[in-house]
Design a protein around this motif. Structure first.
Motif, short mmCIF file in Angstrom:
data_model
loop_
_atom_site.label_atom_id
_atom_site.label_comp_id
_atom_site.label_asym_id
_atom_site.label_seq_id
_atom_site.Cartn_x
_atom_site.Cartn_y
_atom_site.Cartn_z
N GLN A 180 12.59 11.37 -16.01
CA GLN A 180 11.25 11.23 -15.43
C GLN A 180 10.67 9.85 -15.71
OE1 GLN A 180 9.47 14.63 -17.37
NE2 GLN A 180 9.61 15.90 -15.50
N ARG A 181 10.89 9.35 -16.92
CA ARG A 181 10.41 8.00 -17.25
C ARG A 181 11.08 6.95 -16.36
NH1 ARG A 181 10.83 9.89 -22.63
NH2 ARG A 181 12.77 8.72 -22.95
N ALA A 182 12.38 7.12 -16.14
CA ALA A 182 13.11 6.16 -15.31
C ALA A 182 12.61 6.20 -13.86
CB ALA A 182 14.61 6.46 -15.36
N ALA A 183 12.35 7.39 -13.34
CA ALA A 183 11.86 7.51 -11.96
C ALA A 183 10.49 6.88 -11.81
CB ALA A 183 11.83 8.98 -11.56
N ALA A 184 9.60 7.14 -12.77
CA ALA A 184 8.27 6.55 -12.72
C ALA A 184 8.33 5.04 -12.82
CB ALA A 184 7.40 7.13 -13.84
N ARG B 291 0.83 -1.21 0.00
CA ARG B 291 0.00 0.00 0.00
C ARG B 291 0.86 1.26 0.00
NH1 ARG B 291 -5.07 -0.38 4.00
NH2 ARG B 291 -5.53 1.49 2.81
N GLU B 292 1.94 1.23 0.78
CA GLU B 292 2.83 2.39 0.85
C GLU B 292 3.53 2.60 -0.50
OE1 GLU B 292 6.75 3.88 3.37
OE2 GLU B 292 5.49 2.26 4.14
N ALA B 293 4.02 1.52 -1.11
CA ALA B 293 4.72 1.64 -2.39
C ALA B 293 3.77 2.11 -3.49
CB ALA B 293 5.34 0.30 -2.77
N ALA B 294 2.54 1.59 -3.48
CA ALA B 294 1.55 2.02 -4.48
C ALA B 294 1.22 3.49 -4.33
CB ALA B 294 0.29 1.17 -4.34
N ALA B 295 1.10 3.96 -3.09
CA ALA B 295 0.80 5.37 -2.85
C ALA B 295 1.95 6.26 -3.32
CB ALA B 295 0.52 5.60 -1.36
N ARG B 296 3.19 5.82 -3.06
CA ARG B 296 4.35 6.61 -3.51
C ARG B 296 4.39 6.70 -5.03
NH1 ARG B 296 7.35 3.79 0.51
NH2 ARG B 296 8.18 2.42 -1.12
N ALA B 297 4.12 5.58 -5.70
CA ALA B 297 4.13 5.59 -7.16
C ALA B 297 3.06 6.51 -7.72
CB ALA B 297 3.95 4.16 -7.70
N GLU B 298 1.88 6.45 -7.13
CA GLU B 298 0.77 7.29 -7.59
C GLU B 298 1.07 8.76 -7.36
OE1 GLU B 298 -3.17 8.03 -9.17
OE2 GLU B 298 -1.62 6.50 -9.37
N GLU B 299 1.67 9.09 -6.23
CA GLU B 299 2.01 10.49 -5.93
C GLU B 299 3.04 11.01 -6.91
OE1 GLU B 299 3.78 13.15 -2.19
OE2 GLU B 299 3.26 11.03 -1.91
N LEU B 300 4.04 10.19 -7.22
CA LEU B 300 5.06 10.61 -8.18
C LEU B 300 4.47 10.82 -9.56
CD1 LEU B 300 7.99 11.12 -9.05
CD2 LEU B 300 8.24 8.63 -9.35
N VAL B 301 3.67 9.86 -10.01
CA VAL B 301 3.06 9.95 -11.34
C VAL B 301 2.21 11.21 -11.47
CG1 VAL B 301 1.25 8.89 -12.77
CG2 VAL B 301 3.16 7.50 -11.93
N ALA B 302 1.48 11.54 -10.41
CA ALA B 302 0.61 12.71 -10.44
C ALA B 302 1.40 14.00 -10.60
CB ALA B 302 -0.23 12.76 -9.17
N SER B 303 2.67 13.99 -10.21
CA SER B 303 3.49 15.20 -10.31
C SER B 303 4.18 15.35 -11.66
CB SER B 303 4.55 15.18 -9.20
OG SER B 303 5.53 14.19 -9.46
N LEU B 304 4.07 14.34 -12.51
CA LEU B 304 4.79 14.34 -13.79
C LEU B 304 3.86 14.64 -14.95
CD1 LEU B 304 6.94 11.10 -13.29
CD2 LEU B 304 7.68 13.48 -12.99
#
Length: 435
Positions: free
Chosen positions: A42-46, A19-32
């Motif tokens: 940016q693609r590599a980070a996502a 759940r924590e990893a999924a939330a982090r991924a979603e937060e990052l994607v939303a900022s890109l």
């Protein structure tokens, strides 16, 4: 108590980390920016954030896929089709599969601009289909007739005709003639056509006045083939480029829906259910001009294949960059491993008149003789003993558990291929050439 706690699965220590990893991924994607506009960094980070969550999804599902599936299907008392299953999972386990909100943000985007949420659906469905207990239950759910077919069945029984946007279904003298009629795009399949094909296959199987099914392409209005019959051009690459070819609604529904029903039949109440689970019938394919990609895949599930002498078959998986459905599973059974590798890995085209094509087609006839050849094949496959022997042949040649295991891995591998950079580039170039 959460829905996950209610699943009664042991060793849930992976769940909080997921759940924590999924939330982090979603937060990052939303900022890109959208994927198609991201820089390499940016693609590599996502990708790294998504991969971290995906590794945890795989670990969780390796241990808990059956418990999750049982919760979603009320102890396997409810039969959910693929789309219903992933939708239910999105509500009950939002970190496990993409939510409606995540999918909605991708809807309407080109394939190049999507986030790849379907990969997470592929992870989930690989685990479910790979389970010896949950997998067969899901396959059975997909073999049930669709609500649309059940609604149209009384009218078809009465008139013997159903016309949908993609398919014309006609009953004549005990045979159901299913004519693919997407004349504008050479019967290239999209979501609309998959729905229409499954409806038509269901109707042909459910109608007790039908003994044999016949698949054939109609006459085209495409400038290059105007007035000619064409069997199928395979997947609609323009739709794929536009982001309209989904993993669940097209690629998996096609394989586990109407193609699998052609092999196994439809699961429905019927006379004689005590000795045969489903209603199955023999199928004939009549190939005019060409059977490309998904069109050739169709030939591999039919009991008799007729080919016009000027036609050809091919599975251009290497050119398109995707997996040709269950073609990898079935083609070698017909041709042997060497020819199947030439066709799938190297794009070899089998012309109907060459010897190796006779490993796929039973008869090669002149185009003007096709109607008579179809009629003769219908008569031969109408025999009383055909059904029992067909069932035994399919059981020997395509054991259900082997098919299930193949489709489990296909669910993830095809999802990954949908978002491959080579696939996105190829369908983009194809769309530009077509325009």
């Amino acid at each position: 108590m959460t829905t996950l706690d209610a699943a009664r699965a042991p060793a849930l220590e992976v769940w909080p980390a997921l759940r924590e990893a999924a939330a982090r991924a979603e937060e990052l994607v939303a900022s890109l920016p959208a994927p198609g506009s991201r820089t390499a960094a940016q693609r590599a980070a996502a990708a790294a954030a998504k991969d971290a969550a995906r590794a945890l999804r795989v670990r969780f599902l390796e241990a808990h896929a059956d418990a999750v599936y049982d919760e979603l299907t009320e102890g396997r008392t409810v039969h959910l089709r693929l789309a219903e299953l992933v939708a239910a999972a999105a509500v009950a386990f939002p970190s496990l599969v993409p939510t409606d909100a995540q999918l909605a943000r991708d809807r309407g985007r080109r394939q190049a601009d999507k986030e790849g949420h379907e990969i997470d659906q592929g992870i989930f469905l690989r685990a479910v289909l790979g389970s010896p207990s949950a997998g067969p239950h899901l396959l059975d759910a997909m073999l049930r007739p669709t609500p649309r077919a059940l609604e149209l069945l009384p009218g078809f029984r009465r008139t013997g005709v159903v016309r949908t946007p993609s398919v014309l279904l006609e009953r004549r003298d005990g045979a159901a003639y299913l004519t693919m009629c997407r004349d504008d795009c050479l019967n290239a399949e999209d979501v609309r056509q998959v729905d229409d094909m499954e409806t038509a296959v269901d109707l042909a199987l459910l109608d007790p006045d039908v003994r044999v099914g016949v698949l054939r392409g109609g006459e085209m209005t495409h400038p290059r083939y105007r007035g000619k019959r064409v069997f199928s051009a395979g997947i609609n690459l323009k739709s794929l480029h536009a982001g309209e070819i989904s993993l669940v609604g097209f690629l998996l529904r096609r394989e586990l829906g109407y193609l699998h029903k052609i092999v196994r039949g439809v699961l429905a109440d019927h006379e004689g259910a005590w000795h045969a689970r489903g209603v199955d019938k023999p199928w004939i394919a009549a190939v005019d001009t060409f059977a490309i990609g998904g069109g050739m895949q169709l030939l591999l599930v039919c009991d008799h294949v007729l080919a016009a002498a000027d036609s050809y078959f091919t599975l251009p998986a290497a050119r398109e960059g995707i997996v040709p459905g269950a073609g990898n599973f079935r083609l070698g059974r017909h041709t042997g491993p060497r020819v199947s590798r030439q066709v799938i890995l190297q794009g070899r085209r089998l012309r109907a008149t060459e010897p190796d094509a006779r490993l796929v087609a039973d008869e090669v006839v002149e185009p003007e003789e096709m109607d008579a050849a179809v009629a003769a094949a219908v008569a031969r496959l109408s025999g009383e003993a055909v059904l029992a022997n067909r069932r035994m042949l399919n059981l020997a040649e395509e054991p259900p558990d082997e098919f299930r295991r193949y489709m489990a891995e296909f669910a993830l591998q095809q999802a990954l291929r949908l978002y491959g950079e080579d696939v996105i580039a190829k369908v983009g170039r194809f769309t530009e050439r077509s325009a």
